[in-house]
Design a protein around this motif. Structure first.
Motif, mmCIF file in Angstrom:
data_model
loop_
_atom_site.group_PDB
_atom_site.id
_atom_site.type_symbol
_atom_site.label_atom_id
_atom_site.label_comp_id
_atom_site.label_asym_id
_atom_site.label_seq_id
_atom_site.Cartn_x
_atom_site.Cartn_y
_atom_site.Cartn_z
ATOM 1 N N VAL A 163 0.860 -1.223 -0.081
ATOM 2 C CA VAL A 163 0.113 -0.079 0.091
ATOM 3 C C VAL A 163 0.773 1.420 0.044
ATOM 4 O O VAL A 163 0.666 2.318 -0.711
ATOM 5 C CB VAL A 163 -1.036 -0.006 1.174
ATOM 6 C CG1 VAL A 163 -1.688 1.298 1.352
ATOM 7 C CG2 VAL A 163 -1.805 -1.010 0.975
ATOM 8 N N VAL A 164 1.845 1.191 0.601
ATOM 9 C CA VAL A 164 2.618 2.378 0.811
ATOM 10 C C VAL A 164 3.616 2.591 -0.408
ATOM 11 O O VAL A 164 3.578 3.842 -1.166
ATOM 12 C CB VAL A 164 4.031 2.206 1.833
ATOM 13 C CG1 VAL A 164 4.901 3.300 1.960
ATOM 14 C CG2 VAL A 164 3.326 2.285 3.288
ATOM 15 N N LEU A 217 2.420 1.672 -3.573
ATOM 16 C CA LEU A 217 1.487 2.132 -4.582
ATOM 17 C C LEU A 217 0.881 3.610 -4.291
ATOM 18 O O LEU A 217 0.986 4.420 -5.221
ATOM 19 C CB LEU A 217 0.182 1.133 -4.467
ATOM 20 C CG LEU A 217 0.521 -0.110 -4.943
ATOM 21 C CD1 LEU A 217 -0.892 -1.084 -4.773
ATOM 22 C CD2 LEU A 217 0.876 0.049 -6.579
ATOM 23 N N ALA A 218 0.897 3.964 -2.935
ATOM 24 C CA ALA A 218 0.436 5.438 -2.727
ATOM 25 C C ALA A 218 1.846 6.142 -3.284
ATOM 26 O O ALA A 218 1.573 7.259 -3.622
ATOM 27 C CB ALA A 218 0.333 5.491 -1.086
ATOM 28 N N ASN A 219 2.944 5.928 -2.860
ATOM 29 C CA ASN A 219 4.176 6.684 -3.257
ATOM 30 C C ASN A 219 4.397 6.724 -4.694
ATOM 31 O O ASN A 219 4.276 7.876 -5.298
ATOM 32 C CB ASN A 219 5.554 6.110 -2.710
ATOM 33 C CG ASN A 219 6.774 6.767 -3.119
ATOM 34 O OD1 ASN A 219 6.716 8.016 -3.075
ATOM 35 N ND2 ASN A 219 7.656 6.076 -3.534
ATOM 36 N N ALA A 265 1.589 6.607 -6.681
ATOM 37 C CA ALA A 265 0.608 7.625 -7.216
ATOM 38 C C ALA A 265 0.707 8.644 -6.979
ATOM 39 O O ALA A 265 -0.147 9.896 -7.465
ATOM 40 C CB ALA A 265 -0.831 7.007 -6.554
ATOM 41 N N THR A 266 1.389 9.210 -6.081
ATOM 42 C CA THR A 266 1.656 10.533 -5.453
ATOM 43 C C THR A 266 3.051 11.315 -5.908
ATOM 44 O O THR A 266 3.186 11.753 -7.046
ATOM 45 C CB THR A 266 1.449 10.749 -4.091
ATOM 46 O OG1 THR A 266 2.430 9.831 -3.295
ATOM 47 C CG2 THR A 266 -0.119 10.258 -3.711
ATOM 48 N N HIS A 298 6.423 9.743 -5.751
ATOM 49 C CA HIS A 298 7.279 8.949 -6.111
ATOM 50 C C HIS A 298 8.537 9.357 -5.642
ATOM 51 O O HIS A 298 9.561 9.509 -6.573
ATOM 52 C CB HIS A 298 7.350 8.877 -7.671
ATOM 53 C CG HIS A 298 8.142 7.747 -8.235
ATOM 54 N ND1 HIS A 298 7.662 6.428 -7.812
ATOM 55 C CD2 HIS A 298 9.233 7.461 -9.033
ATOM 56 C CE1 HIS A 298 8.564 5.522 -8.215
ATOM 57 N NE2 HIS A 298 9.345 6.221 -9.175
#
Length: 91
Positions: free
Chosen positions: A20-21, A23-25, A27-28, A30
């Motif tokens: 999750v971390v 994928l969040a990185n 999507a935001t 990077h």
């Protein structure tokens, strides 16, 4: 013999959280350091989940197949192991 599921439970949660971390990185913002930290963490947790599940004495073929699914496979395998352990007759 009773096998503790605690190490498997910890690794399964670490695998999901690291995914999750990552994928969040992605999507935001990077950030490179986050990717450098979470990538190996996720890979190590995935290997621990897979190996621990395959070595478990009550793991069926279905449980072992669930364990190799990245991200949520460890939690699915844990759920299946909990159900099978509860249904197993006591010695």
């Amino acid at each position: 013999m009773t096998v503790s599921l605690r190490p498997l439970r910890i690794a399964a949660h670490a695998e999901l959280v690291s995914l999750v971390v990552m994928l969040a990185n992605l999507a935001t913002v990077h950030l490179g350091p986050v990717s450098s930290l979470m990538g190996p963490t996720h890979g190590c947790a995935y290997l621990v989940v897979t190996i621990a599940t395959w070595r478990h004495d009550r793991a069926t073929t279905a449980v072992r197949a669930l364990a190799v699914v990245p991200g949520v496979g460890g939690l699915l395998a844990l759920r299946r192991l909990d159900l099978e352990t509860a249904a197993a007759p006591a010695p």
